[in-house]
Design an enzyme around this catalytic site. Sequence first.
Site, PDB file in Angstrom:
ATOM      1  N   TYR A  24      40.363  56.511  32.109  1.00  0.00           N
ATOM      2  CA  TYR A  24      41.154  55.369  32.590  1.00  0.00           C
ATOM      3  C   TYR A  24      42.510  55.759  33.182  1.00  0.00           C
ATOM      4  O   TYR A  24      43.220  54.897  33.691  1.00  0.00           O
ATOM      5  CB  TYR A  24      41.332  54.357  31.451  1.00  0.00           C
ATOM      6  CG  TYR A  24      40.010  53.785  30.987  1.00  0.00           C
ATOM      7  CD1 TYR A  24      39.264  52.949  31.818  1.00  0.00           C
ATOM      8  CD2 TYR A  24      39.474  54.121  29.742  1.00  0.00           C
ATOM      9  CE1 TYR A  24      38.030  52.455  31.417  1.00  0.00           C
ATOM     10  CE2 TYR A  24      38.247  53.630  29.334  1.00  0.00           C
ATOM     11  CZ  TYR A  24      37.528  52.799  30.175  1.00  0.00           C
ATOM     12  OH  TYR A  24      36.308  52.308  29.782  1.00  0.00           O
ATOM     13  N   HIS A 101      38.286  47.676  38.654  1.00  0.00           N
ATOM     14  CA  HIS A 101      38.094  48.597  37.525  1.00  0.00           C
ATOM     15  C   HIS A 101      38.831  49.890  37.818  1.00  0.00           C
ATOM     16  O   HIS A 101      38.829  50.364  38.959  1.00  0.00           O
ATOM     17  CB  HIS A 101      36.614  48.912  37.319  1.00  0.00           C
ATOM     18  CG  HIS A 101      35.785  47.691  37.127  1.00  0.00           C
ATOM     19  ND1 HIS A 101      35.748  47.003  35.957  1.00  0.00           N
ATOM     20  CD2 HIS A 101      34.998  47.018  37.997  1.00  0.00           C
ATOM     21  CE1 HIS A 101      34.960  45.949  36.098  1.00  0.00           C
ATOM     22  NE2 HIS A 101      34.494  45.931  37.325  1.00  0.00           N
TER      23      HIS A 101
HETATM   24  C1  DHK Z   1      37.428  48.960  31.708  1.00  0.00           C
HETATM   25  C2  DHK Z   1      36.731  48.841  30.544  1.00  0.00           C
HETATM   26  O1  DHK Z   1      37.365  48.591  29.397  1.00  0.00           O
HETATM   27  C3  DHK Z   1      35.271  49.039  30.487  1.00  0.00           C
HETATM   28  O2  DHK Z   1      34.670  48.239  29.489  1.00  0.00           O
HETATM   29  C4  DHK Z   1      34.601  48.788  31.834  1.00  0.00           C
HETATM   30  C5  DHK Z   1      36.773  49.112  33.024  1.00  0.00           C
HETATM   31  C6  DHK Z   1      35.335  49.544  32.935  1.00  0.00           C
HETATM   32  C7  DHK Z   1      37.640  49.929  33.959  1.00  0.00           C
HETATM   33  O3  DHK Z   1      37.188  50.953  34.469  1.00  0.00           O
HETATM   34  O4  DHK Z   1      38.784  49.544  34.211  1.00  0.00           O
HETATM   35  O5  DHK Z   1      33.252  49.179  31.763  1.00  0.00           O
END
Ligand code: DHK
Length: 151
Positions: A24, A101
């Site tokens: 992330y 995302h």
């Molecule tokens: C964020 C999440 O918490 C996941 O559950 C998704 C998404 C993807 C992201 O990539 O920001 O699958």
Amino acid sequence: MAPRVLVLNGPNLNMLGTRQPEIYGPETLAEIETLCRDRGGSLGAEIDFRQSNHEGELIDWIHRARDTQDAIVINPAGLTHTSLSLMDALIASELPVIELHLSNPHRREAFRHDSYVSKIAAGVICGFGSHGYELAVEAAIRLASGRTKAG
Ligand code: DHK
């Protein structure tokens, strides 16, 4: 009148910065909020930036946005793949929706490949990390500008 964009963040995104940074990214949600405010401000828009771990709270905010906002950017996080109710609320808002995302869910586990929100979104941005928020805000402002009274 300045276009108004609601930027919504779903469950667990308050943990950004420490939550799986290899997936992330290293930025905190506060840093991402600053990116959105700076990009929105430079384009003359008002940004309302929110996060909740509770589906119902997100839905309440979407209902309110119907009369107060011109577009919605949403990272629904895990609710992307599960929440028909969130999708219904977004439809009921009658606002343009940009789905966002940080990661690219299509490169990840199969259970992340389906999205209820994609079925109703004007567009989807994924895989660009925090920069995706700037791209999404810009896209939302473009869509929102056609909707504000001053045009
Ligand atoms: C964020 C999440 O918490 C996941 O559950 C998704 C998404 C993807 C992201 O990539 O920001 O699958």
